[in-house]
Design a protein around this motif. Structure first.
Motif, PDB file in Angstrom:
ATOM      1  N   GLN A 106      -0.910  -6.655  -8.294  1.00  0.00           N
ATOM      2  CA  GLN A 106      -0.902  -7.468  -7.074  1.00  0.00           C
ATOM      3  C   GLN A 106      -2.200  -7.567  -6.482  1.00  0.00           C
ATOM      4  O   GLN A 106      -2.908  -6.625  -6.616  1.00  0.00           O
ATOM      5  CB  GLN A 106       0.197  -7.007  -5.995  1.00  0.00           C
ATOM      6  N   ASP A 107      -2.709  -8.870  -5.900  1.00  0.00           N
ATOM      7  CA  ASP A 107      -3.602  -8.941  -5.315  1.00  0.00           C
ATOM      8  C   ASP A 107      -3.880  -9.001  -4.085  1.00  0.00           C
ATOM      9  O   ASP A 107      -4.964  -9.934  -3.264  1.00  0.00           O
ATOM     10  CB  ASP A 107      -4.307 -10.513  -6.129  1.00  0.00           C
ATOM     11  N   ASP A 108      -2.903  -8.725  -3.483  1.00  0.00           N
ATOM     12  CA  ASP A 108      -3.121  -8.557  -1.832  1.00  0.00           C
ATOM     13  C   ASP A 108      -3.504  -7.460  -1.050  1.00  0.00           C
ATOM     14  O   ASP A 108      -3.514  -7.349   0.100  1.00  0.00           O
ATOM     15  CB  ASP A 108      -1.629  -8.998  -1.353  1.00  0.00           C
ATOM     16  N   ALA A 109      -4.210  -6.526  -1.808  1.00  0.00           N
ATOM     17  CA  ALA A 109      -4.707  -5.305  -1.153  1.00  0.00           C
ATOM     18  C   ALA A 109      -5.966  -5.584  -0.653  1.00  0.00           C
ATOM     19  O   ALA A 109      -6.669  -6.387  -1.135  1.00  0.00           O
ATOM     20  CB  ALA A 109      -4.741  -4.417  -2.420  1.00  0.00           C
ATOM     21  N   LYS A 110      -5.965  -5.039   0.613  1.00  0.00           N
ATOM     22  CA  LYS A 110      -7.345  -5.293   1.102  1.00  0.00           C
ATOM     23  C   LYS A 110      -7.924  -4.029   1.441  1.00  0.00           C
ATOM     24  O   LYS A 110      -7.480  -2.886   1.434  1.00  0.00           O
ATOM     25  CB  LYS A 110      -7.001  -6.073   2.567  1.00  0.00           C
ATOM     26  N   PRO A 111      -9.482  -4.092   1.863  1.00  0.00           N
ATOM     27  CA  PRO A 111     -10.071  -2.741   2.180  1.00  0.00           C
ATOM     28  C   PRO A 111      -9.310  -2.264   3.538  1.00  0.00           C
ATOM     29  O   PRO A 111      -8.772  -2.623   4.191  1.00  0.00           O
ATOM     30  CB  PRO A 111     -11.602  -3.331   2.255  1.00  0.00           C
ATOM     31  N   ASN A 112      -9.586  -0.885   3.661  1.00  0.00           N
ATOM     32  CA  ASN A 112      -9.141  -0.022   4.539  1.00  0.00           C
ATOM     33  C   ASN A 112      -9.599  -0.662   5.992  1.00  0.00           C
ATOM     34  O   ASN A 112     -10.946  -0.609   6.167  1.00  0.00           O
ATOM     35  CB  ASN A 112      -9.197   1.416   4.442  1.00  0.00           C
ATOM     36  N   ALA A 113      -8.856  -1.324   6.829  1.00  0.00           N
ATOM     37  CA  ALA A 113      -9.312  -2.132   8.061  1.00  0.00           C
ATOM     38  C   ALA A 113      -8.811  -1.089   9.282  1.00  0.00           C
ATOM     39  O   ALA A 113      -8.920  -1.611  10.141  1.00  0.00           O
ATOM     40  CB  ALA A 113      -8.798  -3.105   8.147  1.00  0.00           C
ATOM     41  N   SER A 114      -8.234  -0.026   8.876  1.00  0.00           N
ATOM     42  CA  SER A 114      -7.516   0.836  10.018  1.00  0.00           C
ATOM     43  C   SER A 114      -8.623   1.356  10.913  1.00  0.00           C
ATOM     44  O   SER A 114      -8.477   1.689  12.242  1.00  0.00           O
ATOM     45  CB  SER A 114      -6.644   1.825   9.562  1.00  0.00           C
ATOM     46  N   GLY A 115      -9.849   1.776  10.350  1.00  0.00           N
ATOM     47  CA  GLY A 115     -10.586   2.348  11.335  1.00  0.00           C
ATOM     48  C   GLY A 115     -10.633   3.901  10.842  1.00  0.00           C
ATOM     49  O   GLY A 115     -11.195   4.683  11.818  1.00  0.00           O
ATOM     50  N   LEU A 116      -9.768   4.226  10.246  1.00  0.00           N
ATOM     51  CA  LEU A 116      -9.302   5.906   9.993  1.00  0.00           C
ATOM     52  C   LEU A 116      -9.629   6.360   8.763  1.00  0.00           C
ATOM     53  O   LEU A 116      -9.731   5.422   7.860  1.00  0.00           O
ATOM     54  CB  LEU A 116      -7.899   6.119  10.240  1.00  0.00           C
ATOM     55  N   SER A 117     -10.245   7.483   8.857  1.00  0.00           N
ATOM     56  CA  SER A 117     -10.634   8.001   7.297  1.00  0.00           C
ATOM     57  C   SER A 117      -9.159   8.245   6.402  1.00  0.00           C
ATOM     58  O   SER A 117      -7.976   8.164   6.955  1.00  0.00           O
ATOM     59  CB  SER A 117     -11.231   9.456   7.595  1.00  0.00           C
ATOM     60  N   ASP A 118      -9.444   8.350   5.393  1.00  0.00           N
ATOM     61  CA  ASP A 118      -8.285   8.832   4.445  1.00  0.00           C
ATOM     62  C   ASP A 118      -7.453   9.893   4.858  1.00  0.00           C
ATOM     63  O   ASP A 118      -6.311  10.015   4.809  1.00  0.00           O
ATOM     64  CB  ASP A 118      -8.732   8.750   2.899  1.00  0.00           C
ATOM     65  N   GLU A 119      -8.273  10.932   5.117  1.00  0.00           N
ATOM     66  CA  GLU A 119      -7.534  12.153   5.693  1.00  0.00           C
ATOM     67  C   GLU A 119      -6.786  11.932   6.957  1.00  0.00           C
ATOM     68  O   GLU A 119      -5.416  12.491   6.620  1.00  0.00           O
ATOM     69  CB  GLU A 119      -8.686  13.047   5.895  1.00  0.00           C
ATOM     70  N   LEU A 120      -7.069  11.128   7.773  1.00  0.00           N
ATOM     71  CA  LEU A 120      -6.345  10.845   8.952  1.00  0.00           C
ATOM     72  C   LEU A 120      -5.099   9.871   8.526  1.00  0.00           C
ATOM     73  O   LEU A 120      -4.092   9.796   9.012  1.00  0.00           O
ATOM     74  CB  LEU A 120      -6.997  10.153  10.053  1.00  0.00           C
ATOM     75  N   MET A 121      -5.423   8.897   7.682  1.00  0.00           N
ATOM     76  CA  MET A 121      -4.340   7.966   7.263  1.00  0.00           C
ATOM     77  C   MET A 121      -3.052   8.783   6.208  1.00  0.00           C
ATOM     78  O   MET A 121      -1.962   8.452   6.758  1.00  0.00           O
ATOM     79  CB  MET A 121      -4.907   6.759   6.566  1.00  0.00           C
ATOM     80  N   GLY A 122      -3.576   9.450   5.439  1.00  0.00           N
ATOM     81  CA  GLY A 122      -2.543   9.800   4.691  1.00  0.00           C
ATOM     82  C   GLY A 122      -2.022   9.105   3.614  1.00  0.00           C
ATOM     83  O   GLY A 122      -2.520   7.916   3.262  1.00  0.00           O
ATOM     84  N   ARG A 123      -0.787   9.397   3.365  1.00  0.00           N
ATOM     85  CA  ARG A 123      -0.048   8.383   2.539  1.00  0.00           C
ATOM     86  C   ARG A 123       0.106   6.864   3.069  1.00  0.00           C
ATOM     87  O   ARG A 123       0.514   6.851   4.040  1.00  0.00           O
ATOM     88  CB  ARG A 123       1.383   8.901   2.023  1.00  0.00           C
ATOM     89  N   ARG A 124      -0.025   5.821   2.198  1.00  0.00           N
ATOM     90  CA  ARG A 124       0.198   4.584   2.626  1.00  0.00           C
ATOM     91  C   ARG A 124       1.221   3.897   1.580  1.00  0.00           C
ATOM     92  O   ARG A 124       1.573   4.191   0.432  1.00  0.00           O
ATOM     93  CB  ARG A 124      -1.090   3.725   2.291  1.00  0.00           C
ATOM     94  N   PHE A 125       1.747   3.189   2.510  1.00  0.00           N
ATOM     95  CA  PHE A 125       2.855   2.156   2.090  1.00  0.00           C
ATOM     96  C   PHE A 125       2.960   0.787   2.080  1.00  0.00           C
ATOM     97  O   PHE A 125       2.302   0.201   3.133  1.00  0.00           O
ATOM     98  CB  PHE A 125       4.575   2.833   2.783  1.00  0.00           C
TER      99      PHE A 125
END
Length: 339
Positions: A106-125
């Motif tokens: 799938q090609d709808d994935a975008k860079p992390n725009a949340s402004g949070l680190s991966d450690e704070l985001m955790g698992r993504r759905f």
């Protein structure tokens, strides 16, 4: 001998020379010539920290002098040796693994725009997830879990989840899930659903096309979600749902802010064997529509009783209404498939 005595009396200078020579010979024979003791510098004292300290002006170094340490680090009379030069260690890049529900290709994935680190985001759905056997669809974007809670009643048990979509450390969307499965004690009793009364003035829209006479079988509705009470999540006297309280505390810890108003679409279905309620919260701010500051839920621009809505607000509500009408059949299908 008589001639020697006569010469001795006549030549005083010769007499002095002869006596001096005899005395010198006597001294050389009886007293050996001693050499002065050699003076050697005391050995340098080896310090525990590897410094070499000279003692006195007569100290002689057996090796070329080493460069001294900077003035602010070296003590008087102390010379620090240079540490051995070692090759720089090989640099390894550590990458944090992240889990996602996105499917391969799938090609709808975008860079992390949340402004949070991966450690704070955790698992993504993404796209969908399963809760208590129910498939729940997710709007576009990456969603993270801010809070969850176990649910239990005398007739059923299940789970609830608070999922969020974050952009630049600001809450852009919410999905709240409540899922229950009946147990043997339910005895065919229907688990009630709230918010299915068409005459409820707190809702922008209530659709009860397939509701039972008691109004507890299934419906979907639209309302406004007023967020300022979440800012007082630590105040136990503030009456908010435990799930929302936990999510607000997590957002406070992660530095996530949120707008005053959301427009909520809630789908609900209930049968004797289970219940599923899913609320989708949309932020008008994401579409560039600002809300007037309000002191209460009913004073909000988006409350059903507020008739002074701008054309942009009316158009936004129409868009959300069309989205709800499109997704309601899919929600009902997923509910039946979980039986």
């Amino acid at each position: 001998m008589r001639a020697f005595k006569a010469l001795w009396r006549r030549a005083p200078l010769w007499q002095f020379c002869m006596m001096s020579a005899a005395l010198g010979t006597l001294l050389c024979v009886t007293i050996p010539l001693s050499h002065p003791p050699s003076i050697s510098p005391p050995p340098a004292k080896l310090l525990d920290d590897g410094n070499y300290t000279g003692t006195g002006a007569g100290h002689l170094a057996s090796a070329p002098p080493r460069p001294s340490a900077p003035p602010d680090l070296a003590s008087p009379g102390t010379v620090k040796p240079l540490p051995p030069t070692a090759p720089p260690p090989t640099q390894h890049t550590v990458q944090t693994a992240s889990l996602s529900m996105v499917k391969a290709g799938q090609d709808d994935a975008k860079p992390n725009a949340s402004g949070l680190s991966d450690e704070l985001m955790g698992r993504r759905f993404k796209h969908a997830l399963r809760v208590a056997g129910f498939d729940v669809e997710l709007p576009a974007g990456e969603w993270i879990m801010l809070a969850n809670q176990g649910l239990k009643t005398p007739q059923a048990a299940g789970s609830s989840y608070f999922l969020a979509r974050v952009e630049h450390q600001r809450l852009a969307g919410v999905v709240r899930v409540f899922a229950l499965r009946s147990n043997d004690k339910a005895a065919g009793e229907l688990i009630p659903i709230k918010g299915c009364k068409a005459d409820d003035a707190n809702f922008l829209l209530v659709s009860t096309d397939d509701a039972l006479p008691d109004g507890n079988h299934g419906c979907w509705n639209m309302s406004n979600f007023f967020t300022p009470p979440l800012q007082q999540w630590a105040d136990r006297s503030n009456k908010i749902l435990p799930l929302d309280r936990a999510a607000a505390g997590d957002m406070s810890a992660k530095g996530i802010t949120y707008p005053q108003d959301f427009v909520a679409v809630k789908f609900g279905r209930s049968e004797a064997w289970g219940l599923l309620e899913v609320s989708y919260l949309f932020s008008p701010e994401v579409d560039g529509i600002q809300s007037t500051n309000a002191l209460s839920y009913r004073d909000s621009d988006w409350h059903a009783s507020n008739k002074r809505k701008t054309p942009a607000q009316i158009a936004y509500l129409d868009k959300i209404k069309r989205w709800g009408a499109t997704h309601w059949p899919t929600f009902k299908q997923h509910f039946q498939e979980a039986q």
